[in-house]
Design a protein around this motif. Structure first.
Motif, PDB file in Angstrom:
ATOM      1  N   UNK A  48       6.773 -39.743 -38.218  1.00  0.00           N
ATOM      2  CA  UNK A  48       5.655 -39.336 -39.080  1.00  0.00           C
ATOM      3  C   UNK A  48       5.402 -40.367 -40.187  1.00  0.00           C
ATOM      4  N   UNK A  49       6.474 -40.851 -40.794  1.00  0.00           N
ATOM      5  CA  UNK A  49       6.346 -41.819 -41.877  1.00  0.00           C
ATOM      6  C   UNK A  49       5.672 -43.088 -41.387  1.00  0.00           C
ATOM      7  N   UNK A  50       6.009 -43.526 -40.162  1.00  0.00           N
ATOM      8  CA  UNK A  50       5.376 -44.720 -39.598  1.00  0.00           C
ATOM      9  C   UNK A  50       3.889 -44.504 -39.361  1.00  0.00           C
ATOM     10  N   UNK A  67       0.271 -54.479 -50.518  1.00  0.00           N
ATOM     11  CA  UNK A  67       1.422 -53.746 -51.045  1.00  0.00           C
ATOM     12  C   UNK A  67       1.950 -52.705 -50.050  1.00  0.00           C
ATOM     13  N   UNK A  68       1.119 -52.286 -49.110  1.00  0.00           N
ATOM     14  CA  UNK A  68       1.521 -51.283 -48.125  1.00  0.00           C
ATOM     15  C   UNK A  68       2.087 -51.904 -46.844  1.00  0.00           C
ATOM     16  N   UNK A  69       1.954 -53.211 -46.688  1.00  0.00           N
ATOM     17  CA  UNK A  69       2.344 -53.842 -45.425  1.00  0.00           C
ATOM     18  C   UNK A  69       3.860 -53.973 -45.303  1.00  0.00           C
ATOM     19  N   UNK A  77      11.081 -54.534 -38.965  1.00  0.00           N
ATOM     20  CA  UNK A  77      11.776 -53.969 -40.122  1.00  0.00           C
ATOM     21  C   UNK A  77      12.098 -52.483 -39.968  1.00  0.00           C
ATOM     22  N   UNK A  78      12.075 -51.983 -38.754  1.00  0.00           N
ATOM     23  CA  UNK A  78      12.330 -50.554 -38.534  1.00  0.00           C
ATOM     24  C   UNK A  78      13.650 -50.095 -39.133  1.00  0.00           C
ATOM     25  N   UNK A 114      16.260 -46.894 -43.158  1.00  0.00           N
ATOM     26  CA  UNK A 114      17.306 -46.757 -44.180  1.00  0.00           C
ATOM     27  C   UNK A 114      16.696 -46.322 -45.512  1.00  0.00           C
ATOM     28  N   UNK A 115      15.512 -46.842 -45.852  1.00  0.00           N
ATOM     29  CA  UNK A 115      14.830 -46.436 -47.088  1.00  0.00           C
ATOM     30  C   UNK A 115      14.474 -44.958 -47.039  1.00  0.00           C
TER      31      UNK A 115
END
Length: 163
Positions: free
Chosen positions: A16-18, A30-32, A37-38, A43-44
């Motif tokens: 969902x976050x992706x 700033x959103x890129x 980096x998955x 982890x974030x």
């Protein structure tokens, strides 16, 4: 049905976050996120799930995770009238579930939790390039208070172009 996501839910939640991150790619640098980096992004998100002052509310319809909203309590200075900030973070509802009140239900769950935790006001940020998002939050009573601005610095891995 709305529930609070747990660290064990990371895979479903990350999907969902992706969706949200992918939607935001065109809004501003700033959103890129970086290709490949998955692991770092997951982890974030897991770190946020484990934060005691944060809750991630999920709307599930059948077997589908239809939407999510991240809420955090961020205590401020006792010198301000509004000192206990409830912060609404990443919020997304899958396209096929939009217009059914899911976003509002997620917000109401977060608002209740934040209020119960002592928040005296709610804040959020929404991209100026997301008129649908702006309209949604305004329909819930939010009004602008500041203009959030960003200046990517040369050599920071981003281009000068911000849109």
């Amino acid at each position: 049905m709305i529930f609070e996501a747990q660290p064990d839910d990371i895979d479903e939640l990350y999907e969902l976050w992706r969706l949200l991150l992918d939607m935001q790619q065109a809004y501003h640098v700033v959103f890129r996120y970086k290709p490949g980096s998955d692991q770092a992004l997951k982890a974030e998100l897991l770190s946020r799930l484990k934060d005691k002052s944060t809750r991630v509310f999920v709307y599930q319809e059948g077997e589908v995770w239809a939407g999510m909203l991240l809420a955090s309590l961020r205590p401020g200075s006792a010198g301000f009238k509004l000192a206990n900030k409830g912060y609404i973070g990443e919020t997304v509802v899958r396209d096929e579930f939009r217009g059914k009140g899911i976003g509002k239900e997620l917000f109401e769950s977060a608002k209740k939790w934040l209020s119960d935790q002592g928040a005296d006001h709610l804040e959020l940020q929404v991209s100026v390039h997301n008129p649908r998002g702006i309209h949604f939050w305004e329909s819930l009573g939010f009004t602008p208070s500041t203009q959030h601005m960003v200046l990517p610095l040369q050599g920071s891995g981003s281009s000068k172009k911000t849109k």
